[in-house]
Design a protein around this motif. Structure first.
Motif, PDB file in Angstrom:
ATOM      1  N   ASP A   2       1.002  -1.013   0.148  1.00  0.00           N
ATOM      2  CA  ASP A   2      -0.251   0.178   0.345  1.00  0.00           C
ATOM      3  C   ASP A   2       0.754   1.202   0.072  1.00  0.00           C
ATOM      4  OD1 ASP A   2      -1.892   2.232   0.428  1.00  0.00           O
ATOM      5  OD2 ASP A   2      -2.460   1.199   2.247  1.00  0.00           O
ATOM      6  N   LYS A   4       0.259   4.884  -0.373  1.00  0.00           N
ATOM      7  CA  LYS A   4      -0.192   5.972   0.515  1.00  0.00           C
ATOM      8  C   LYS A   4       0.300   5.432   1.250  1.00  0.00           C
ATOM      9  CE  LYS A   4      -3.308   6.539  -2.944  1.00  0.00           C
ATOM     10  NZ  LYS A   4      -5.072   6.480  -3.570  1.00  0.00           N
ATOM     11  N   LYS A   5      -0.094   4.367   2.445  1.00  0.00           N
ATOM     12  CA  LYS A   5       0.298   3.888   3.842  1.00  0.00           C
ATOM     13  C   LYS A   5       2.168   3.880   3.906  1.00  0.00           C
ATOM     14  CE  LYS A   5      -0.568   0.844   7.031  1.00  0.00           C
ATOM     15  NZ  LYS A   5      -0.865  -1.100   7.632  1.00  0.00           N
ATOM     16  N   ASP A   6       2.717   3.232   2.924  1.00  0.00           N
ATOM     17  CA  ASP A   6       4.210   3.643   2.849  1.00  0.00           C
ATOM     18  C   ASP A   6       4.902   4.600   3.542  1.00  0.00           C
ATOM     19  OD1 ASP A   6       4.246   0.736   3.128  1.00  0.00           O
ATOM     20  OD2 ASP A   6       4.881   0.693   0.899  1.00  0.00           O
ATOM     21  N   HIS A   9       4.104   6.323   5.946  1.00  0.00           N
ATOM     22  CA  HIS A   9       4.497   6.096   7.468  1.00  0.00           C
ATOM     23  C   HIS A   9       6.781   6.922   7.282  1.00  0.00           C
ATOM     24  CE1 HIS A   9       7.550   3.144   9.171  1.00  0.00           C
ATOM     25  NE2 HIS A   9       6.800   3.370  10.171  1.00  0.00           N
ATOM     26  N   ASN A  90       0.383  15.178   8.594  1.00  0.00           N
ATOM     27  CA  ASN A  90      -0.158  13.594   7.839  1.00  0.00           C
ATOM     28  C   ASN A  90      -1.067  13.517   7.211  1.00  0.00           C
ATOM     29  OD1 ASN A  90      -0.588  10.203   8.389  1.00  0.00           O
ATOM     30  ND2 ASN A  90       1.315  10.863   9.737  1.00  0.00           N
ATOM     31  N   SER A  94      -2.119  12.799   3.911  1.00  0.00           N
ATOM     32  CA  SER A  94      -3.204  11.251   3.326  1.00  0.00           C
ATOM     33  C   SER A  94      -5.183  11.299   2.552  1.00  0.00           C
ATOM     34  CB  SER A  94      -3.795  10.613   4.714  1.00  0.00           C
ATOM     35  OG  SER A  94      -3.238  10.267   6.041  1.00  0.00           O
TER      36      SER A  94
END
Length: 152
Positions: A2, A4-6, A9, A90, A94
């Motif tokens: 993923d 976007k999640k990476d 992070h 953050n 997102s």
């Protein structure tokens, strides 16, 4: 995977590196400049925070996260402001990763993310250059620790 999640992070890791550097800066070093010119160490951290606030307001929602220059020598205020602005960045990242374009920024969300990381990395380098040029005694492990994102 993923992506976007990476990326979110990765932003969090970037902020942890900035906070790690601040944590390893002695409070009495914050007013230090190179040859008495340019931004002080504290003003570099302040600038990182205030640029986050500027871009969040430009591409997401208007919110004033800026820290007044009078706090440039207050380590706790800098730390707290950087934590708060990172959390809001953050949230902003997102949102913009769901879009194909960003209001007020070209070319695309991936470039915006890269620019934010590059900007902060540049200023961390300036902080370390100021430390070195003023012969301030920072542990050598700090420089290496900034690159060890596995432990952040």
């Amino acid at each position: 995977m993923d992506i976007k999640k990476d990326l979110i992070h990765s932003w969090d890791l970037n902020n942890k590196v900035t906070l790690y550097l601040l944590d390893n800066i002695e409070s009495e070093w914050l007013p230090t400049k190179i040859n008495g010119k340019g931004r002080s160490i504290g003003e570099q951290f302040l600038h990182i925070n205030n640029i986050r606030s500027f871009w969040i307001g430009k591409v997401d929602q208007k919110i004033d996260l800026k820290l007044d220059k009078k706090y440039a020598n207050n380590k706790k205020q800098l730390f707290d402001a950087l934590q708060k602005s990172s959390g809001k960045m953050n949230d902003t990242l997102s949102k913009i990763f769901e879009q194909e374009s960003i209001k007020g920024y070209n070319p695309h969300p991936g470039a915006f993310f890269a620019q934010m990381i590059a900007h902060e990395s540049h200023h961390r380098g300036q902080i370390l250059a100021t430390v070195k040029r003023n012969d301030l005694k920072i542990d050598k492990s700090v420089n290496f620790g900034m690159w060890n994102w596995n432990n952040k």
